[in-house]
Design a protein around this motif. Sequence first.
Motif, mmCIF file in Angstrom:
data_model
loop_
_atom_site.group_PDB
_atom_site.id
_atom_site.type_symbol
_atom_site.label_atom_id
_atom_site.label_comp_id
_atom_site.label_asym_id
_atom_site.label_seq_id
_atom_site.Cartn_x
_atom_site.Cartn_y
_atom_site.Cartn_z
ATOM 1 N N GLY A 172 0.815 -1.198 0.000
ATOM 2 C CA GLY A 172 0.000 0.000 0.000
ATOM 3 C C GLY A 172 0.848 1.245 0.000
ATOM 4 N N GLY A 173 1.184 1.733 -1.183
ATOM 5 C CA GLY A 173 1.986 2.950 -1.246
ATOM 6 C C GLY A 173 2.620 3.126 -2.603
ATOM 7 N N GLY A 174 3.300 4.227 -2.736
ATOM 8 C CA GLY A 174 3.940 4.632 -3.989
ATOM 9 C C GLY A 174 3.944 6.128 -4.041
ATOM 10 N N GLY A 175 3.076 6.696 -4.855
ATOM 11 C CA GLY A 175 2.993 8.145 -4.954
ATOM 12 C C GLY A 175 2.170 8.535 -6.159
ATOM 13 N N SER A 176 1.577 9.722 -6.106
ATOM 14 C CA SER A 176 0.717 10.169 -7.204
ATOM 15 C C SER A 176 1.483 10.294 -8.515
ATOM 16 N N ASP A 177 2.714 10.814 -8.452
ATOM 17 C CA ASP A 177 3.469 11.062 -9.683
ATOM 18 C C ASP A 177 3.957 9.786 -10.350
#
Length: 454
Positions: free
Chosen positions: A389-394
Amino acid sequence: MRFKLFTALLIVSATGYAQNEDSLKIRAIANDILLHGKAYDNLHILTKQVGARLTGSPQTYKAEAWGQKALQQAGADRVISQSCLVPHWIRGGKDEASIVLPGKKNQPLDILALGNSVGTGPKGIQAPVVLVNSFDELEQKKATLKGKIVFYNYKFNDTYIKTFDAYRDAVGYRGQGPSQAAKYGAAAVLIRSMSHAADNNPHTGSTRYNDSFPQIPAAAMGLQDADRLAALLEKEPATVFLKTNGKMLPDTVAHNIIGEITGSEFPDEIITVGGHLDSWDPAEGAHDDGSGCVQSIEVIRALKAIGYKPKRTIRVVLFANEENGLRGGSKYAEEARTKKEKHIFALESDAGGFTPRGFGVTMSQEQLNKLRSWLPLLSPYGICDISHGGGGSDIGPLYRELGTPLAGLQPDSQRYFDIHHARSDVFESVNKRELELGAVSMVALIYLVDKYGL
């Protein structure tokens, strides 16, 4: 039997040697950043000399020039700019609101228009206010909303320990609230800011209009004023005057600023690490996301400083237009797909420059297990958890376009929404050591992914 035992001992010995070698390399990375790092100085320049960087503003292009220079000074083999069309919204002047009290002095409310919202017009809007605590309550009161100002007073859930859970729970009122109210004829919307801070700073952020309904003015209110207005409305009807000046101009051009080190063995395999260069206009965008940008630049600088030659190509991307359009991240992934690039991993920092706690990932279980095997190497620097659960919008578009495994740095989040999208997101709110420890964690993870792959 002796041969098997000897082979097992060799494997254990080799593994131990590799871990010791990696531990020493990561210690060298940490020492360089903690003693000679440039993240804090770079952030000071970005926030104090460039300032707020709303997409399309003059500061957009000053920030891009800063980013190019910072990447060159960090030692990037090459620095390029990647153009993209971006939305151009302007605030257009000071936002104003007040509780209208017949025969008495009006009581001012501290507000900020939501990004991408339309303005009220020069005369403003004065109308009765309807208090709404949830979308369910909006439906219950829909017959009473025509010509009124809807006040969404949905509070952050303070029982969530991870404050991003509270944000995800509440942010729909900012994103969809104006159009939901417009569906029933509301004239404007006020929302309780997306925060659990103890101060009265309003927090802006983008809204998204549904084209099926009229576009109406929308603004966020400071929490103390929200409580004051809600308490008044619980006792008696109230009228509010609202004036905002927001306006959407034609799309303009901005750029992703990209610096890279070319891989020595697998130059066609790309590791991306970055943050977004734009910020909202009320403050300096120090945590959101100046911190992520300067931490990402440290990846190139620190690896160069310790003499490490990456096997794979490492790209640092300062993304354009995350806040009110995500055009930079979308353009980067689109071009990667068109060029058939091989992106093996992407890391983003966009949760503030606070003490690092872990990484959230979007990848296979097997890949996650590999990252978790590195926790003994990362834990001395604050990383205690790597979880789904994670990463980033970009970098999200890279996953959607190419299936690229993602990770996002997860700092301690308890103070983040005190300053998120508010005037208090300034350089002085960033702690130098916390910022640097986040950079250490990011560089260490990039080093391990580069050396061992996923």
